[in-house]
Structure formats: C-alpha cells, structure tokens
Design an enzyme around this catalytic site. Structure first.
Site, mmCIF file in Angstrom:
data_model
loop_
_atom_site.group_PDB
_atom_site.id
_atom_site.type_symbol
_atom_site.label_atom_id
_atom_site.label_comp_id
_atom_site.label_asym_id
_atom_site.label_seq_id
_atom_site.Cartn_x
_atom_site.Cartn_y
_atom_site.Cartn_z
ATOM 1 N N HIS A 72 0.838 -1.202 0.000
ATOM 2 C CA HIS A 72 0.000 0.000 0.000
ATOM 3 C C HIS A 72 0.872 1.252 0.000
ATOM 4 O O HIS A 72 1.857 1.325 0.729
ATOM 5 C CB HIS A 72 -0.908 0.010 1.225
ATOM 6 C CG HIS A 72 -2.113 -0.865 1.064
ATOM 7 N ND1 HIS A 72 -3.287 -0.658 1.728
ATOM 8 C CD2 HIS A 72 -2.323 -1.946 0.283
ATOM 9 C CE1 HIS A 72 -4.174 -1.562 1.363
ATOM 10 N NE2 HIS A 72 -3.607 -2.375 0.495
ATOM 11 N N TYR A 201 -9.434 5.414 7.264
ATOM 12 C CA TYR A 201 -9.637 5.792 8.670
ATOM 13 C C TYR A 201 -10.674 6.907 8.664
ATOM 14 O O TYR A 201 -10.406 7.991 8.132
ATOM 15 C CB TYR A 201 -8.326 6.289 9.291
ATOM 16 C CG TYR A 201 -7.300 5.189 9.516
ATOM 17 C CD1 TYR A 201 -6.486 4.726 8.480
ATOM 18 C CD2 TYR A 201 -7.142 4.618 10.770
ATOM 19 C CE1 TYR A 201 -5.552 3.722 8.696
ATOM 20 C CE2 TYR A 201 -6.209 3.617 10.998
ATOM 21 C CZ TYR A 201 -5.421 3.165 9.957
ATOM 22 O OH TYR A 201 -4.497 2.171 10.178
ATOM 23 N N PRO A 293 -5.092 -0.204 18.603
ATOM 24 C CA PRO A 293 -4.741 -0.581 17.232
ATOM 25 C C PRO A 293 -4.856 0.530 16.184
ATOM 26 O O PRO A 293 -4.491 0.318 15.023
ATOM 27 C CB PRO A 293 -5.712 -1.726 16.906
ATOM 28 C CG PRO A 293 -6.812 -1.637 17.901
ATOM 29 C CD PRO A 293 -6.277 -0.949 19.098
ATOM 30 N N LYS A 297 0.435 -0.462 15.347
ATOM 31 C CA LYS A 297 1.835 -0.567 15.790
ATOM 32 C C LYS A 297 2.171 -1.817 16.593
ATOM 33 O O LYS A 297 3.354 -2.132 16.764
ATOM 34 C CB LYS A 297 2.186 0.663 16.652
ATOM 35 C CG LYS A 297 2.319 1.930 15.862
ATOM 36 C CD LYS A 297 3.609 1.946 15.065
ATOM 37 C CE LYS A 297 3.569 2.935 13.931
ATOM 38 N NZ LYS A 297 3.612 2.331 12.606
ATOM 39 N N TYR A 385 3.551 6.386 10.785
ATOM 40 C CA TYR A 385 2.730 5.246 10.349
ATOM 41 C C TYR A 385 3.587 4.190 9.643
ATOM 42 O O TYR A 385 3.447 2.991 9.891
ATOM 43 C CB TYR A 385 1.603 5.741 9.424
ATOM 44 C CG TYR A 385 0.525 4.713 9.182
ATOM 45 C CD1 TYR A 385 -0.642 4.700 9.937
ATOM 46 C CD2 TYR A 385 0.676 3.728 8.192
ATOM 47 C CE1 TYR A 385 -1.630 3.746 9.738
ATOM 48 C CE2 TYR A 385 -0.299 2.765 7.986
ATOM 49 C CZ TYR A 385 -1.451 2.779 8.757
ATOM 50 O OH TYR A 385 -2.420 1.825 8.547
HETATM 51 P P1 RFL Z 1 0.642 -12.396 21.229
HETATM 52 O O1 RFL Z 1 0.293 -12.425 19.798
HETATM 53 O O2 RFL Z 1 -0.435 -12.075 22.214
HETATM 54 O O3 RFL Z 1 1.298 -13.798 21.596
HETATM 55 C C1 RFL Z 1 1.523 -14.187 22.925
HETATM 56 C C2 RFL Z 1 1.531 -15.710 22.957
HETATM 57 O O4 RFL Z 1 1.840 -16.154 24.259
HETATM 58 C C3 RFL Z 1 0.977 -17.227 24.601
HETATM 59 N N1 RFL Z 1 0.930 -17.288 26.079
HETATM 60 C C4 RFL Z 1 1.553 -18.228 26.803
HETATM 61 N N2 RFL Z 1 2.319 -19.274 26.445
HETATM 62 C C5 RFL Z 1 2.805 -20.064 27.436
HETATM 63 N N3 RFL Z 1 2.570 -19.844 28.752
HETATM 64 C C6 RFL Z 1 1.812 -18.794 29.152
HETATM 65 N N4 RFL Z 1 1.589 -18.589 30.436
HETATM 66 C C7 RFL Z 1 1.275 -17.938 28.164
HETATM 67 N N5 RFL Z 1 0.497 -16.815 28.193
HETATM 68 C C8 RFL Z 1 0.306 -16.440 26.927
HETATM 69 C C9 RFL Z 1 -0.333 -16.862 23.931
HETATM 70 O O5 RFL Z 1 -1.193 -17.975 23.750
HETATM 71 C C10 RFL Z 1 0.158 -16.272 22.616
HETATM 72 O O6 RFL Z 1 0.277 -17.251 21.615
HETATM 73 O O7 RFL Z 1 1.835 -11.362 21.518
HETATM 74 P P2 RFL Z 1 3.120 -10.944 20.584
HETATM 75 O O8 RFL Z 1 3.785 -12.152 20.027
HETATM 76 O O9 RFL Z 1 3.869 -9.977 21.396
HETATM 77 O O10 RFL Z 1 2.457 -10.206 19.333
HETATM 78 C C11 RFL Z 1 1.801 -8.970 19.494
HETATM 79 C C12 RFL Z 1 0.656 -8.840 18.478
HETATM 80 O O11 RFL Z 1 -0.150 -10.006 18.532
HETATM 81 C C13 RFL Z 1 -0.202 -7.591 18.723
HETATM 82 O O12 RFL Z 1 0.604 -6.512 19.138
HETATM 83 C C14 RFL Z 1 -0.978 -7.157 17.458
HETATM 84 O O13 RFL Z 1 -1.923 -8.118 17.109
HETATM 85 C C15 RFL Z 1 -1.658 -5.802 17.685
HETATM 86 N N6 RFL Z 1 -2.488 -5.383 16.532
HETATM 87 C C16 RFL Z 1 -1.920 -4.795 15.419
HETATM 88 N N7 RFL Z 1 -0.582 -4.647 15.348
HETATM 89 C C17 RFL Z 1 -0.025 -4.135 14.221
HETATM 90 O O14 RFL Z 1 1.198 -3.955 14.194
HETATM 91 N N8 RFL Z 1 -0.750 -3.808 13.098
HETATM 92 C C18 RFL Z 1 -2.103 -3.947 13.085
HETATM 93 O O15 RFL Z 1 -2.734 -3.703 12.050
HETATM 94 C C19 RFL Z 1 -2.740 -4.414 14.294
HETATM 95 N N9 RFL Z 1 -4.082 -4.575 14.346
HETATM 96 C C20 RFL Z 1 -3.874 -5.551 16.579
HETATM 97 C C21 RFL Z 1 -4.657 -5.135 15.464
HETATM 98 C C22 RFL Z 1 -4.497 -6.147 17.678
HETATM 99 C C23 RFL Z 1 -5.873 -6.298 17.685
HETATM 100 N N10 RFL Z 1 -6.433 -6.932 18.816
HETATM 101 C C24 RFL Z 1 -7.354 -7.994 18.735
HETATM 102 C C25 RFL Z 1 -5.826 -6.728 20.120
HETATM 103 C C26 RFL Z 1 -6.029 -5.265 15.474
HETATM 104 C C27 RFL Z 1 -6.650 -5.806 16.599
HETATM 105 C C28 RFL Z 1 -8.153 -5.871 16.600
HETATM 106 C C1 PHB Z 2 -6.105 -4.587 10.331
HETATM 107 O O1 PHB Z 2 -5.995 -4.809 9.115
HETATM 108 O O2 PHB Z 2 -6.547 -5.433 11.125
HETATM 109 C C2 PHB Z 2 -5.730 -3.250 10.861
HETATM 110 C C3 PHB Z 2 -5.132 -2.333 10.012
HETATM 111 C C4 PHB Z 2 -4.796 -1.076 10.500
HETATM 112 C C5 PHB Z 2 -5.057 -0.766 11.818
HETATM 113 C C6 PHB Z 2 -5.626 -1.695 12.667
HETATM 114 C C7 PHB Z 2 -5.980 -2.950 12.186
HETATM 115 O O3 PHB Z 2 -4.753 0.485 12.275
#
Ligand code: RFL
Ligand code: PHB
Length: 392
Positions: A72, A201, A293, A297, A385
């Site tokens: 993008h 957005y 989110p 980041k 961004y």
């Molecule tokens: P995770 O992905 O939460 O993984 C942690 C892992 O640890 C396990 N765990 C354990 N394992 C063993 N023993 C225990 N006691 C444990 N406790 C937990 C869990 O089962 C899991 O598998 O953390 P990690 O690896 O630091 O990754 C971080 C990302 O997942 C998170 O920051 C992103 O998803 C945030 N996020 C976004 N980030 C972006 O950079 N770009 C995006 O577009 C973006 N969109 C989002 C998002 C997060 C969202 N939600 C649902 C919070 C959109 C959403 C809606």
């Molecule tokens: C996504 O694709 O899930 C997404 C993209 C941008 C954001 C948050 C989530 O700022």
C-alpha cells in the site's frame, strides 16, 4: 530440560525470535500454552511496516508474504463527508506498508519451525519464572498434565498482555504505565472484496470506523463501540448500516456488503512496562507494551523488539559481549514510547469522545484539517505510520 534461551509464548514475537536465534546458532525452546490451531486462527493485525517485512525476509519467512502481501502506498482519511489521500512514498522518500495478516505470519513461522526448528511445544503453559536474578532462571510449566521445568541461561517473556513473565519482576524494580480508552472496537471479517484500495480511517460524529482488508476477496472492518458492548448485540445488517453511515462521503462511493465470517470486540488500552529486563529475564512484544490498534503498531513493535534482542544474543554468542543485552530495554523503550504517543494521538483524533463537548469535536476536525492542508503535518503522520527508523 535445559536450553540457552527459554521463550514463553508462540505468538509472532516468540516465533520470530526463535527463528532468528536458530539461524544465529543459539539454541532455544518455545513454550506455547494454546494449540497450533488456536494460534493460527487468532484474528489480529494486518498492517506491516517495511522494517517488519524486512525482518521476516531476513528470517527466511517471507516467501508467501512476498507473493500474497498487498503493498500500500498510503491511507485515506475521511471526515466531514470528504476523503483525503495521504501519499506515503511522496511524504517519506519512498516508503510503503504491506497488508498481510498476522494469522498468515504465524502459520508461515510455525511451518518453518516444525520443518527445521528448535523445539516448539504447544499446550505448554508457563506457570512462573523462578530466580530471574540467577545465572540459571527456571520456567515452570504444565505440559501433558505434568508440571515440568525448563532451566535456561536466559528467559524471554513473549507471552502477550496476559502472560506470566511480567509477574516475575519484583514490584520495586518495575513500573507499569496504563491508559484505558473509554471505547472499544467491534471488528469483523467479511467475505467480500474490499471497497477501497487503501485503508480508510474515518472520523464521524457517530464514532470511528476503519476499512482494512486481508486479500482481494476478504475485507476487515472495525467500528468504535462503547466499552462493555457484546458482539452479539450487533446483528450483521446493523454493522453494515453503521459502517455505511460512518464512511459516507459526498462523492460517489459504495460500501460492498457480504457474509460476516468473524466478529469480536477489543478494548482499547495503552500500557508500557518499564524496564523490559530484570536480571536474566527479558520481555518482548505485547508482554511489555500494548497500544490501541489505531496506529497499527502492536505487531510492528513486537518485531522490532525481537530484532534488537536477536542481535544482542547473536553478539553474546559470537563475541561474548553482553553490551547489547545490557542496552536492550533502553533501546526498545525509546521506540515503544514514540509508538505509544503516535497510537494515542491517532486514537484521540479519530474517535468520538463519549464525554466530549463541541470544543473537543472542533479540535479533532482542526487537527485533521491541518494534516490534509500541510505537507509537513502529513509527513509527520506518514513517518510514524510507516515506522520510525529501527534503533541502531
Ligand atoms: P501475542 O500475539 O499475544 O502472543 C503471545 C503468545 O503467548 C501465549 N501465552 C503463553 N504461552 C505459554 N505460557 C503462558 N503462560 C502464556 N500466556 C500467553 C499466547 O497464547 C500467545 O500465543 O503477543 P506478541 O507475540 O507480542 O504479538 C503482538 C501482536 O499479537 C499484537 O501486538 C498485534 O496483534 C496488535 N495489533 C496490530 N498490530 C499491528 O502492528 N498492526 C495492526 O494492524 C494491528 N491490528 C492488533 C490489530 C491487535 C488487535 N487486537 C485484537 C488486540 C487489530 C486488533 C483488533
Ligand atoms: C487490520 O488490518 O486489522 C488493521 C489495520 C490497520 C489498523 C488496525 C488494524 O490500524
């Protein structure tokens, strides 16, 4: 069991760290509490900075990302029934972002791991990290109904925002900064081609909306909803009507509707845990920090922590120097706080404040107008961004 680096958590942070360590010849073990199916299906991020794509390439984990990732060149801001394009390459000297789902990154890393990686135990739930100050910290964990011990030289907590690693920091040695936002996101995954080429957005009096995507056939959309909202309170038609109202502009544009295949609510929170190291226990990714989110980041920060950490372990392994490991926390926190600020500003600028008055409302619009009127202001958004430079 014994290993050099014990990694708690097999999300993107833990899996990528294990991959990079394996390639550097440092042995490690990953403990993941959930099943493989569960971690591969968890719907989350989608937007990858260039640095994140580069890190996945360096780990040899970008074959499918290079084929299927959608590059993008900007985002669209919508407000006051107008659309405005923010052109990243023009504003940043050529940088772009890539849309590729976190679920796919996890699948790619798990497949590499199981084919030729260090041990990755699913269904292995860490209970505690003992003696983090000693030369041999121990992770106690439950696996196949038995309590077991993993004795390590180092432990890395990549166990997300509800993990156990953080609890091993003595209260006097750590501080957690938290901000809860007074709204959540209702996210859907829909079997319908995206209605846009770039992410949208949208700021609207009824609340924020985001249009993202997963592929040319699958759309990902979000709506601001009050805290405490249950996803079931929102039948599909109501979601589509609300999205259409918030994305509405005076120009000709329609929102494609289709079957909703997943629906969930996520609260919005900022949190930073300082420092990111205590003794021989280090934290990376969501275990150390959470951002709302809106700035996309979270995953990108997790990847940049892991890059710094992998380099530090590599240096220790090849030269015996712990200098990079000693600087790990300070180096990462600089970037973490900048991403926290950016995510906070984006969130505050784009969401309807439940207790906001007419003045707050005009301030939001004035901020958005400044970004669309001033190249300098737009460049500041674009630089944040697409990702600030990685720590050197
Ligand atoms: P995770 O992905 O939460 O993984 C942690 C892992 O640890 C396990 N765990 C354990 N394992 C063993 N023993 C225990 N006691 C444990 N406790 C937990 C869990 O089962 C899991 O598998 O953390 P990690 O690896 O630091 O990754 C971080 C990302 O997942 C998170 O920051 C992103 O998803 C945030 N996020 C976004 N980030 C972006 O950079 N770009 C995006 O577009 C973006 N969109 C989002 C998002 C997060 C969202 N939600 C649902 C919070 C959109 C959403 C809606
Ligand atoms: C996504 O694709 O899930 C997404 C993209 C941008 C954001 C948050 C989530 O700022």
């Amino acid at each position: 069991m014994r290993t050099t680096v014990g990694i708690i958590g097999g999300g993107p942070a833990g899996l990528l760290l294990a991959r990079l360590l394996h390639r550097a010849g440092v042995d490690c073990v990953v403990l993941e509490s959930r099943t493989r199916e569960h971690v591969e299906r968890r719907q989350r991020a989608g937007m990858l900075e260039q640095g994140t794509v580069d890190a996945l390439r360096a780990a040899g984990a970008a074959r499918r990302l290079d084929l299927e990732g959608l590059v993008h060149h900007g985002i669209e801001l919508r407000f006051d029934r107008e659309r405005h394009h923010i052109d990243f390459p023009v504003l940043t000297g050529g940088r772009t972002v890539t849309i590729y789902a976190q679920t796919e990154i996890v699948k790619d890393l798990v497949a590499l791991h199981l084919a030729s990686g260090p041990p990755l135990l699913f269904g292995a739930r860490a209970l505690a990290v003992d003696q983090p100050e000693s030369d041999a910290p121990v992770v106690r964990f439950l696996h196949e109904g038995r309590e077991r011990r993993l004795v390590c030289d180092w432990v890395v907590g990549c166990d997300g925002s509800h993990g156990v690693a953080r609890a091993a920091f003595p209260a006097a040695a750590a501080r957690t900064y938290t901000h809860d936002f007074p709204y959540s996101w209702l996210g859907i995954l829909a079997e319908v081609p995206p209605s846009c080429e770039e992410l949208i957005y949208a700021r609207h009096e009824r609340g924020f909306a985001l249009h993202s995507m997963r592929s040319p056939r699958i759309s990902r959309l979000y709506l601001q909803v009050p805290n405490g909202t249950a996803a079931d309170d929102w039948p599909d038609e109501r979601i589509w009507d609300e999205l259409a109202a918030r994305f509405a502009i005076d120009a000709d544009w329609t929102l494609n509707r289709g079957p909703v295949i997943a629906k969930s609510v996520t609260p919005m929170r900022s949190q930073v845990h300082e420092p990111m190291r205590h003794g021989r226990l280090l934290l990376a990714g969501d275990a150390a920090h959470i951002v709302p989110p809106t700035g996309a980041k979270g995953l990108n920060l997790a990847v940049s922590d892991v890059r710094v950490l992998a380099r530090a372990f590599d240096a220790l392994h090849t030269t015996g120097s712990a200098r990079l490991l000693d600087g790990y926390s300070d180096q990462c926190l600089e970037r973490v706080w900048q991403a926290t600020r950016f995510s906070y500003d984006m969130t505050r600028m784009l969401h309807a404040q439940p207790d906001g008055d007419a003045f707050d409302h005009r301030m939001q619009l004035t901020r958005l107008r400044r970004i669309t009127a001033s190249r300098h202001a737009a460049a500041e958004l674009a630089a944040n961004y697409t990702g600030l430079p990685l720590p050197t």
